[in-house]
Design an enzyme around this catalytic site. Structure first.
Site, short mmCIF file in Angstrom:
data_model
loop_
_atom_site.label_atom_id
_atom_site.label_comp_id
_atom_site.label_asym_id
_atom_site.label_seq_id
_atom_site.Cartn_x
_atom_site.Cartn_y
_atom_site.Cartn_z
N HIS A 1 -11.37 -1.17 10.33
CA HIS A 1 -11.46 -0.95 8.89
C HIS A 1 -11.08 -2.22 8.14
O HIS A 1 -10.07 -2.85 8.45
CB HIS A 1 -10.55 0.21 8.47
N HIS A 2 -11.90 -2.63 7.20
CA HIS A 2 -11.71 -3.86 6.43
C HIS A 2 -11.86 -5.12 7.30
O HIS A 2 -11.40 -6.21 6.91
CB HIS A 2 -10.34 -3.90 5.73
N ASP B 1 0.83 -1.21 0.00
CA ASP B 1 0.00 0.00 0.00
C ASP B 1 0.86 1.26 0.00
O ASP B 1 0.70 2.15 0.82
CB ASP B 1 -0.94 -0.02 1.21
N ASP C 1 -1.58 -2.76 -3.96
CA ASP C 1 -1.91 -1.34 -3.93
C ASP C 1 -0.66 -0.52 -4.20
O ASP C 1 0.09 -0.17 -3.29
CB ASP C 1 -2.59 -0.94 -2.61
N ASN D 1 -6.67 -4.09 -4.47
CA ASN D 1 -7.95 -3.55 -4.94
C ASN D 1 -7.78 -2.26 -5.73
O ASN D 1 -8.59 -1.94 -6.61
CB ASN D 1 -8.91 -3.32 -3.76
N HIS D 2 -6.73 -1.49 -5.45
CA HIS D 2 -6.52 -0.24 -6.19
C HIS D 2 -5.96 -0.47 -7.59
O HIS D 2 -5.73 0.50 -8.33
CB HIS D 2 -5.64 0.71 -5.39
N HIS E 1 -3.27 -9.69 -0.89
CA HIS E 1 -3.52 -8.29 -0.51
C HIS E 1 -4.42 -8.17 0.71
O HIS E 1 -4.09 -7.47 1.67
CB HIS E 1 -4.12 -7.50 -1.67
N TYR F 1 -2.15 4.12 -6.46
CA TYR F 1 -3.37 4.82 -6.05
C TYR F 1 -3.81 5.84 -7.08
O TYR F 1 -4.47 6.83 -6.76
CB TYR F 1 -3.19 5.47 -4.68
N HIS G 1 -3.55 -4.04 2.48
CA HIS G 1 -4.96 -3.60 2.50
C HIS G 1 -5.30 -2.77 3.74
O HIS G 1 -5.82 -1.67 3.61
CB HIS G 1 -5.88 -4.81 2.39
N VAL G 2 -5.07 -3.29 4.93
CA VAL G 2 -5.29 -2.54 6.17
C VAL G 2 -4.08 -1.64 6.36
O VAL G 2 -2.94 -2.13 6.45
CB VAL G 2 -5.47 -3.48 7.37
N HIS G 3 -4.30 -0.34 6.47
CA HIS G 3 -3.20 0.62 6.47
C HIS G 3 -2.60 0.75 7.86
O HIS G 3 -2.71 1.78 8.55
CB HIS G 3 -3.67 1.98 5.95
#
Length: 465
Positions: free
Chosen positions: A328-329, A168, A197, A234-235, A319, A200, A356-358
């Site tokens: 989140h997620h 990410d 990711d 996903n991005h 990911h 972006y 995925h999870v930042h």
């Protein structure tokens, strides 16, 4: 093999197992006390020095490499020329010789809404020597650029090797700090495992693909010199029917080639490679993965093929994490976990890296394969055959960190913290490896979290001797 040889081998294995069994520990249930600004952060401006276009007409840019075969004797060299196709040849030579060889690749282009890409070159070089430094040159005429890379050692059970981990990433100032921190880490990563990711660009109106170009120039300083092993996130989907874009992963598939056919995969979104003493399986969280799908069939046929006596360390890249205690997620990876976790446990996958999870999180060795919806056994349990799950989606993208966590911290969560950083997975031999997570704010050698890992395959092998 004589009795003395067997005894010596057993002594070696037991010594490594005892050492690492003592060293593998974690302080379960820790949450990092650092508090970060979790708000969105803008991308670096277009005139930033890290986005600089190399001088000269049609100069090659966005140079990056990845592994080009299954064994590690190949490399895929990719670059873009902005104005015209130019030469698609690569000249390369070993560092100890002046004899240059030439390889020839292909050129692809794509259109995305109102954007037309430059000329994207991909050239695969094969049959290189293991453990050798090579120089290579791209471009033509008066505008050529030179870079270098080092091939991995021949696959073998006791070959040490060091991987970096980033996910990410994006292209903010935090992204720049992450990449710089990785480059200056004294434990030098030799290959980067990227867990999805990338640029972006899809966060911009109409998925502005010029931000793919800036990202390619941003990472060139590292990705032109060491392979980045790609995982799709996903991005990268870029599916927007409202503007006429109905082919998922179009920019990603044109820009990033991987050696998927060499592992008998039918898609560049899932594939495998060997590198030194590691066997790396890359899977796609955003492609069909249920039973009878091409990805399912490939993965379930691939895992039994892994020869752990040659490549004892089995690593999976994806990911979307299967285990995460962030709000989140939360539980987005549950469907894939239900399908694939039994396979990971059966084949003793050592570690699963995700993004995925930042934020950052490391799990204990746990599994939840007993749960069948009606039996109520829905709490993950300690499982010595299970992988360690590590979420490292903290590269620095513009969406910011996620800080809200489920409370109380689940027992399966060994350490979690919402800070930017990168990871280092340092394989020592067949029995043990060391993982460290490096927070951007710390000194280059500081590990904010770390773990010695026992190789589960060799531990079980020793116990049956």
């Amino acid at each position: 093999m004589g009795f003395q040889c067997v005894l010596a081998r057993l002594t070696y294995l037991l010594a490594g197992w005892i050492f690492i069994s003592v060293c593998e520990f974690s302080e379960a249930g820790l949450t990092g006390s650092y508090v970060r600004d979790s708000g969105p952060t803008p991308d670096m401006p277009l005139d930033s020095d890290v986005f600089q276009v190399p001088p000269g007409y049609n100069a090659p840019q966005q140079v990056h490499i990845t592994q080009g075969d299954h064994e590690g004797r190949g490399v895929i060299i990719s670059w873009i020329t902005p104005d015209e196709s130019g030469s698609n040849s690569v000249f390369y030579w070993a560092a100890n010789t002046q004899i240059k060889k030439a390889a020839y690749g292909i050129v692809v282009r794509y259109k995305y809404y109102n954007y037309t890409s430059g000329y994207i070159h991909h050239c695969t070089i094969k049959n290189l020597y293991f453990d050798t430094k090579y120089h290579y040159e791209v471009g033509s005429g008066n505008v050529t650029r030179q870079f270098w890379f080092v091939t991995p050692p021949q696959p073998g059970p006791d070959v040490p090797y060091t991987f970096g981990l980033i996910g990410d990433l994006g292209q903010t100032h935090n992204s720049n700090r992450t990449l710089t921190h990785y480059e200056l880490n004294p434990v030098k990563g030799q290959t980067l495992l990227f867990v999805g990711d990338l640029s972006y660009a899809d966060n911009y109106p109409f998925h502005d693909n010029t931000r793919w170009d800036t990202w390619g120039r941003f990472i060139e300083r590292n990705a032109a010199y060491q392979p980045w092993i790609w995982t799709v996130g996903n991005h990268e989907i870029d599916f927007v029917p409202t503007i006429g874009e109905t082919k998922p992963f179009k920019p990603y598939k044109h820009r990033f080639f991987v050696p998927y056919r060499e592992s008998e995969s039918t898609s560049p979104l899932w594939y495998s490679i060997k590198r030194a003493s590691a066997y790396i399986i890359v899977i796609s969280s955003y492609s069909a993965f249920g039973k009878y799908t091409p990805q399912y069939r490939w993965i379930t046929e691939e895992l039994p093929k892994v020869n752990r006596t040659e490549t004892p360390w089995l690593i999976v890249l994806m990911h979307c994490p299967m285990y995460s205690s962030y709000v989140h997620h939360y539980m987005e990876g549950e469907t894939m976990r239900v399908i694939y976790e039994p396979w990971f446990v059966e084949y003793k996958v050592d570690v699963v890296f995700a993004g995925h999870v930042h934020a950052y999180e490391r799990s204990e060795r746990i599994s939840n394969i007993a749960y069948n919806v009606v039996n109520g056994l829905c709490t993950p349990i300690t499982d010595d055959s299970a992988p360690v799950y590590i979420t490292i989606g903290d590269g620095g993208n513009q969406e910011g960190l996620v800080t809200e966590m489920t409370e109380p911290q689940p027992k399966y969560s060994a350490y979690r913290e919402a800070s930017y950083g990168h990871g280092i997975f340092d394989i020592k031999n067949r029995t043990h490896a060391h993982f460290g997570w490096h927070r951007n704010q710390d000194g280059f050698a500081v590990e904010a979290d770390s773990l010695w890992l026992v190789n589960r395959y060799w531990k079980s092998s020793v116990s049956t001797l």
